[in-house]
Write a protein that holds these residues in place. Structure first.
Motif, short mmCIF file in Angstrom:
data_model
loop_
_atom_site.label_atom_id
_atom_site.label_comp_id
_atom_site.label_asym_id
_atom_site.label_seq_id
_atom_site.Cartn_x
_atom_site.Cartn_y
_atom_site.Cartn_z
N GLU A 63 -6.79 -11.34 -2.97
CA GLU A 63 -7.11 -12.77 -2.99
C GLU A 63 -7.11 -13.36 -1.58
OE1 GLU A 63 -4.17 -14.43 -5.53
OE2 GLU A 63 -5.09 -13.73 -7.40
N LEU A 64 -6.27 -12.82 -0.71
CA LEU A 64 -6.19 -13.30 0.66
C LEU A 64 -7.27 -12.72 1.56
CD1 LEU A 64 -2.31 -13.14 1.14
CD2 LEU A 64 -3.70 -15.21 0.90
N GLY A 65 -8.01 -11.73 1.04
CA GLY A 65 -9.12 -11.20 1.81
C GLY A 65 -9.09 -9.71 2.08
N ALA A 66 -8.04 -9.01 1.67
CA ALA A 66 -7.98 -7.57 1.93
C ALA A 66 -9.15 -6.86 1.26
CB ALA A 66 -6.66 -7.00 1.41
N ASP A 67 -9.82 -5.98 2.02
CA ASP A 67 -10.95 -5.24 1.47
C ASP A 67 -10.49 -4.07 0.62
OD1 ASP A 67 -13.41 -6.44 2.96
OD2 ASP A 67 -11.91 -6.14 4.52
N VAL A 68 -9.38 -3.43 1.02
CA VAL A 68 -8.84 -2.28 0.29
C VAL A 68 -7.32 -2.42 0.25
CG1 VAL A 68 -8.59 0.24 0.27
CG2 VAL A 68 -10.72 -0.79 1.09
N THR A 69 -6.73 -2.13 -0.90
CA THR A 69 -5.27 -2.07 -1.01
C THR A 69 -4.87 -0.66 -1.42
OG1 THR A 69 -5.32 -2.82 -3.32
CG2 THR A 69 -5.05 -4.51 -1.62
N VAL A 70 -3.80 -0.16 -0.82
CA VAL A 70 -3.30 1.19 -1.09
C VAL A 70 -1.87 1.09 -1.60
CG1 VAL A 70 -2.79 3.45 -0.12
CG2 VAL A 70 -4.76 2.14 0.74
N ASP A 71 -1.64 1.51 -2.82
CA ASP A 71 -0.28 1.53 -3.37
C ASP A 71 0.46 2.72 -2.76
OD1 ASP A 71 2.07 1.82 -4.90
OD2 ASP A 71 1.12 0.96 -6.67
N TYR A 72 1.40 2.45 -1.86
CA TYR A 72 2.06 3.55 -1.14
C TYR A 72 2.93 4.41 -2.04
CZ TYR A 72 6.10 0.35 -1.01
OH TYR A 72 7.14 -0.51 -1.34
N ARG A 73 3.20 3.96 -3.25
CA ARG A 73 3.98 4.78 -4.19
C ARG A 73 3.12 5.85 -4.86
NH1 ARG A 73 6.58 -0.43 -5.12
NH2 ARG A 73 8.82 -0.24 -4.65
N GLU A 74 1.79 5.67 -4.82
CA GLU A 74 0.89 6.58 -5.52
C GLU A 74 -0.14 7.25 -4.61
OE1 GLU A 74 -0.94 4.49 -8.71
OE2 GLU A 74 0.95 3.99 -9.72
N ASP A 75 -0.53 6.60 -3.54
CA ASP A 75 -1.61 7.11 -2.70
C ASP A 75 -1.20 7.17 -1.24
OD1 ASP A 75 -3.61 7.22 -4.87
OD2 ASP A 75 -3.40 5.03 -4.85
N PHE B 170 -2.17 6.31 2.57
CA PHE B 170 -3.04 5.41 3.32
C PHE B 170 -3.93 6.14 4.31
CE2 PHE B 170 0.98 5.55 5.72
CZ PHE B 170 0.54 5.86 7.00
N VAL B 171 -3.57 7.36 4.69
CA VAL B 171 -4.41 8.12 5.63
C VAL B 171 -5.80 8.35 5.02
CG1 VAL B 171 -4.65 10.28 6.92
CG2 VAL B 171 -2.39 9.23 6.65
N ASP B 172 -5.85 8.53 3.71
CA ASP B 172 -7.11 8.82 3.04
C ASP B 172 -8.10 7.65 3.11
OD1 ASP B 172 -6.06 11.28 2.35
OD2 ASP B 172 -5.38 10.61 0.37
N SER B 173 -7.60 6.44 3.35
CA SER B 173 -8.49 5.27 3.43
C SER B 173 -8.88 4.94 4.86
CB SER B 173 -7.79 4.05 2.78
OG SER B 173 -7.58 4.27 1.40
#
Length: 318
Positions: free
Chosen positions: A182-194, A196-199
């Motif tokens: 909602e604030l404008g992030a293009d991609v969010t990464v749940d660090y518990r499941e994914d 962030f290097v992959d994005s």
């Protein structure tokens, strides 16, 4: 006046609202009647005994306030008694009054509630100085913000988007992911499941974690990337592969804001007023406040900060 005193290093219950001597403005300072302060991770670290204030700062926690100018110190020109302002502090914000160098004072942006303005100085100065002044994030580049739901994170997302960057952020829950989008992030990464290097890769990374993320942060940098380390929530010591940095022509830069010389803080505050305040006044970015808590109940606010469920800033109101 009253202020929050740290009885001894420890858990949140060591914070006490007690009578203390009134401050007096030195030459070049202004005295502010505090409307609100805001809780920062550094306040928690200070309470635990790990982050003492600078020698010339009050012993009470609090790195930012909003309120009204009550008195001008010798030689101060520009602000006037009665002006609604917010300010960046070396400490002492958990109090009814605080003296601060005039060069670290900002007007409350037009259209922003005076209490909500208490949550602006620390995040605005931290994000502006690290992401833009030092890392030089440019339009079209990609920024990774760790901890998107934090006060720093929610502000960094908005400011980077307003200046034309692509933004990826790590979050710890679907609810925080939705708020960050909602604030404008293009991609969010749940660090518990994914991972962030992959994005990635990322041109700039703003990191509050430190040692735990160092290797993966460097792996995730683009060629010519810049890693800005501003926190140690994941530890202070880690092994760094300099060969990877060389191949990527990358930069690792660790900074703190609190201990910087007054001249550097003044330069940062001036940049924020020129570059960031117009975006707040136009509504392109906004304050994000999780909740307001009476300052006398600062211990409860610290518990909420440590639980980590908040999004944006937790304010302490007088």
């Amino acid at each position: 006046m009253h202020a929050i005193v740290i009885r001894e290093p420890g858990d949140a219950d060591v914070l006490e609202w007690k009578p203390v001597p009134d401050p007096e403005p030195k030459p070049g300072e202004v005295l502010i009647d505090v409307t609100a302060s805001a809780v920062n991770r550094a306040d928690v670290m200070q309470r635990m005994g790990f982050y003492p204030p600078p020698q010339d700062a009050p012993p009470y926690p609090g790195l930012e306030v909003s309120g009204r100018i009550a008195e001008l110190g010798e030689g101060v020109t520009g602000p006037n008694v009665g002006d609604e302002v917010c300010a960046l502090l070396g400490g002492g914000g958990y109090a009814e009054r605080v003296a601060v160098p005039a060069s670290q004072v900002l007007p409350v942006p037009r259209g922003v509630d005076v209490a909500e303005a208490a949550g602006l100085p620390e995040v605005a100065c931290t994000v502006w100085s690290n992401v833009f002044m030092l890392a030089g994030l440019r339009e079209g580049e990609t920024l990774l913000v760790h901890g998107g739901g934090s006060g720093i994170g929610t502000f960094a997302i908005q400011l980077a988007k307003a200046r034309g960057a692509r933004v990826v952020t790590t979050v710890g829950s679907p609810e925080k992911a939705e708020r960050c989008r909602e604030l404008g992030a293009d991609v969010t990464v749940d660090y518990r499941e994914d991972d962030f290097v992959d994005s990635g890769p990322y041109d700039v990374i703003l990191d509050l974690i430190g040692a735990k993320y160092l290797k993966r942060n460097v792996d995730a940098l683009a060629s010519g990337g810049r890693l800005m380390v501003i926190g140690l929530q994941g530890g202070a010591k880690a092994e760094l592969d300099i060969g990877v940095l060389l191949r990527k022509r990358a930069l690792v830069h660790a900074t703190t804001l609190r201990a910087r010389p007054l001249e550097e803080k003044a330069e940062i505050v001036a940049g924020v007023r020129e570059q960031v305040w117009p975006l707040l006044e136009s509504g392109r970015i906004r304050t994000v406040v999780d909740r307001r808590i009476p300052m006398a109940e600062a211990s409860r606010a610290h518990e909420l900060m440590e639980e980590g469920g908040h999004v944006g800033k937790i304010l302490l109101t007088v």
